[in-house]
Design a protein around this motif. Structure first.
Motif, PDB file in Angstrom:
ATOM      1  N   TRP A  36     139.457  -2.492 -71.411  1.00 49.79           N
ATOM      2  CA  TRP A  36     138.470  -1.424 -71.301  1.00 49.79           C
ATOM      3  C   TRP A  36     137.078  -2.052 -71.370  1.00 49.79           C
ATOM      4  O   TRP A  36     136.818  -2.906 -72.234  1.00 49.79           O
ATOM      5  CB  TRP A  36     138.627  -0.404 -72.418  1.00 49.79           C
ATOM      6  N   TYR A  37     136.225  -1.614 -70.477  1.00 47.01           N
ATOM      7  CA  TYR A  37     134.819  -2.007 -70.452  1.00 47.01           C
ATOM      8  C   TYR A  37     133.985  -0.727 -70.460  1.00 47.01           C
ATOM      9  O   TYR A  37     134.513   0.357 -70.181  1.00 47.01           O
ATOM     10  CB  TYR A  37     134.511  -2.825 -69.188  1.00 47.01           C
ATOM     11  N   ARG A  38     132.722  -0.864 -70.785  1.00 49.04           N
ATOM     12  CA  ARG A  38     131.853   0.305 -70.753  1.00 49.04           C
ATOM     13  C   ARG A  38     130.471  -0.079 -70.230  1.00 49.04           C
ATOM     14  O   ARG A  38     130.054  -1.229 -70.346  1.00 49.04           O
ATOM     15  CB  ARG A  38     131.740   0.951 -72.137  1.00 49.04           C
ATOM     16  N   GLN A  39     129.804   0.933 -69.688  1.00 51.03           N
ATOM     17  CA  GLN A  39     128.455   0.723 -69.169  1.00 51.03           C
ATOM     18  C   GLN A  39     127.596   1.918 -69.542  1.00 51.03           C
ATOM     19  O   GLN A  39     127.867   3.040 -69.103  1.00 51.03           O
ATOM     20  CB  GLN A  39     128.466   0.520 -67.657  1.00 51.03           C
ATOM     21  N   GLN A  44     124.054  -3.428 -68.805  1.00 46.78           N
ATOM     22  CA  GLN A  44     125.128  -4.082 -68.077  1.00 46.78           C
ATOM     23  C   GLN A  44     126.488  -3.635 -68.610  1.00 46.78           C
ATOM     24  O   GLN A  44     126.618  -3.226 -69.766  1.00 46.78           O
ATOM     25  CB  GLN A  44     124.991  -5.606 -68.225  1.00 46.78           C
ATOM     26  N   ARG A  45     127.494  -3.737 -67.743  1.00 47.64           N
ATOM     27  CA  ARG A  45     128.845  -3.435 -68.187  1.00 47.64           C
ATOM     28  C   ARG A  45     129.270  -4.476 -69.218  1.00 47.64           C
ATOM     29  O   ARG A  45     129.024  -5.671 -69.036  1.00 47.64           O
ATOM     30  CB  ARG A  45     129.795  -3.444 -66.988  1.00 47.64           C
ATOM     31  N   GLU A  46     129.917  -4.002 -70.284  1.00 51.38           N
ATOM     32  CA  GLU A  46     130.325  -4.907 -71.345  1.00 51.38           C
ATOM     33  C   GLU A  46     131.784  -4.698 -71.723  1.00 51.38           C
ATOM     34  O   GLU A  46     132.327  -3.596 -71.583  1.00 51.38           O
ATOM     35  CB  GLU A  46     129.449  -4.701 -72.595  1.00 51.38           C
ATOM     36  N   LEU A  47     132.387  -5.766 -72.221  1.00 46.48           N
ATOM     37  CA  LEU A  47     133.768  -5.686 -72.659  1.00 46.48           C
ATOM     38  C   LEU A  47     133.866  -4.883 -73.943  1.00 46.48           C
ATOM     39  O   LEU A  47     133.037  -5.023 -74.852  1.00 46.48           O
ATOM     40  CB  LEU A  47     134.310  -7.103 -72.893  1.00 46.48           C
ATOM     41  N   THR A  90     128.188   5.948 -76.474  1.00 51.20           N
ATOM     42  CA  THR A  90     128.039   6.739 -75.258  1.00 51.20           C
ATOM     43  C   THR A  90     127.926   5.827 -74.043  1.00 51.20           C
ATOM     44  O   THR A  90     127.083   4.927 -74.000  1.00 51.20           O
ATOM     45  CB  THR A  90     126.799   7.637 -75.340  1.00 51.20           C
ATOM     46  N   ALA A  91     128.810   6.047 -73.067  1.00 47.84           N
ATOM     47  CA  ALA A  91     128.854   5.199 -71.875  1.00 47.84           C
ATOM     48  C   ALA A  91     129.935   5.716 -70.935  1.00 47.84           C
ATOM     49  O   ALA A  91     130.725   6.585 -71.309  1.00 47.84           O
ATOM     50  CB  ALA A  91     129.157   3.750 -72.249  1.00 47.84           C
ATOM     51  N   VAL A  92     129.960   5.152 -69.742  1.00 44.98           N
ATOM     52  CA  VAL A  92     131.110   5.336 -68.855  1.00 44.98           C
ATOM     53  C   VAL A  92     132.089   4.210 -69.186  1.00 44.98           C
ATOM     54  O   VAL A  92     131.703   3.035 -69.201  1.00 44.98           O
ATOM     55  CB  VAL A  92     130.697   5.281 -67.377  1.00 44.98           C
ATOM     56  N   TYR A  93     133.324   4.581 -69.460  1.00 44.84           N
ATOM     57  CA  TYR A  93     134.357   3.625 -69.832  1.00 44.84           C
ATOM     58  C   TYR A  93     135.259   3.366 -68.622  1.00 44.84           C
ATOM     59  O   TYR A  93     135.746   4.317 -67.990  1.00 44.84           O
ATOM     60  CB  TYR A  93     135.165   4.154 -71.008  1.00 44.84           C
ATOM     61  N   TYR A  94     135.473   2.073 -68.337  1.00 49.04           N
ATOM     62  CA  TYR A  94     136.260   1.658 -67.179  1.00 49.04           C
ATOM     63  C   TYR A  94     137.505   0.899 -67.624  1.00 49.04           C
ATOM     64  O   TYR A  94     137.440   0.022 -68.491  1.00 49.04           O
ATOM     65  CB  TYR A  94     135.431   0.746 -66.277  1.00 49.04           C
ATOM     66  N   CYS A  95     138.600   1.218 -66.982  1.00 45.85           N
ATOM     67  CA  CYS A  95     139.847   0.481 -67.174  1.00 45.85           C
ATOM     68  C   CYS A  95     139.851  -0.722 -66.233  1.00 45.85           C
ATOM     69  O   CYS A  95     139.357  -0.632 -65.099  1.00 45.85           O
ATOM     70  CB  CYS A  95     141.017   1.401 -66.869  1.00 45.85           C
ATOM     71  N   ASN A  96     140.415  -1.822 -66.710  1.00 46.08           N
ATOM     72  CA  ASN A  96     140.426  -3.065 -65.950  1.00 46.08           C
ATOM     73  C   ASN A  96     141.809  -3.693 -66.048  1.00 46.08           C
ATOM     74  O   ASN A  96     142.433  -3.662 -67.113  1.00 46.08           O
ATOM     75  CB  ASN A  96     139.367  -4.005 -66.536  1.00 46.08           C
ATOM     76  N   ALA A  97     142.269  -4.251 -64.941  1.00 41.69           N
ATOM     77  CA  ALA A  97     143.554  -4.953 -64.922  1.00 41.69           C
ATOM     78  C   ALA A  97     143.390  -6.266 -64.178  1.00 41.69           C
ATOM     79  O   ALA A  97     142.765  -6.298 -63.118  1.00 41.69           O
ATOM     80  CB  ALA A  97     144.616  -4.097 -64.248  1.00 41.69           C
ATOM     81  N   LYS A  98     143.964  -7.331 -64.742  1.00 40.13           N
ATOM     82  CA  LYS A  98     143.858  -8.645 -64.108  1.00 40.13           C
ATOM     83  C   LYS A  98     145.236  -9.263 -63.965  1.00 40.13           C
ATOM     84  O   LYS A  98     146.050  -9.199 -64.887  1.00 40.13           O
ATOM     85  CB  LYS A  98     142.982  -9.590 -64.942  1.00 40.13           C
ATOM     86  N   ARG A  99     145.456  -9.898 -62.817  1.00 45.58           N
ATOM     87  CA  ARG A  99     146.681 -10.662 -62.625  1.00 45.58           C
ATOM     88  C   ARG A  99     146.422 -12.125 -63.003  1.00 45.58           C
ATOM     89  O   ARG A  99     145.276 -12.533 -63.164  1.00 45.58           O
ATOM     90  CB  ARG A  99     147.125 -10.565 -61.172  1.00 45.58           C
ATOM     91  N   LEU A 100     147.466 -12.908 -63.117  1.00 40.47           N
ATOM     92  CA  LEU A 100     147.321 -14.333 -63.404  1.00 40.47           C
ATOM     93  C   LEU A 100     146.476 -15.030 -62.349  1.00 40.47           C
ATOM     94  O   LEU A 100     145.776 -15.998 -62.626  1.00 40.47           O
ATOM     95  CB  LEU A 100     148.696 -14.998 -63.503  1.00 40.47           C
TER      96      LEU A 100
END
Length: 116
Positions: A36-39, A44-47, A90-100
């Protein structure tokens, strides 16, 4: 095409709780890390938090002890339990997925507003 769909955002008073969900269109076990990241406005977007396929977690210092990231493999969903929320969350929260391979996917974002 991988899709990440977030839900669970909203308006909450300081000290309140929310649980964000991120459902993946494929098997969540195919990703090396979920996060999860937020902006916030004009920032800037942050972890916020990450979790590996092995269950290792990592949190931003600002949310340690208040937020918990978890995965439900059967539902292909990653959660972010947020407790004792503060206005600065307070922010927009973004889901993130990473492959190897480091291929990265993002959700569309969900708004979290902490205000009295």
């Amino acid at each position: 095409q991988v899709q990440l769909v977030e839900s669970g955002g909203g308006l909450v008073q300081p000290g309140g709780s929310l649980r964000l969900s991120c459902a993946t269109s494929g098997s969540i076990s195919s990703f090396y890390t979920m996060g999860w990241y937020r902006q916030a406005p004009e920032k800037q977007r942050e972890l916020v938090a990450t979790i590996t396929s092995g269950g290792s977690t990592n949190y931003a210092d600002s949310v340690k002890g208040r937020f918990t990231i978890s995965i439900d493999n059967a539902k292909n969903t990653v959660y972010l339990q947020m407790n004792n929320l503060k206005p600065e969350d307070t922010a927009v929260y973004y889901c993130n997925a990473k492959r190897l391979s480091m291929t990265t996917y993002w959700g569309q974002g969900t708004q979290v507003t902490v205000s009295s």
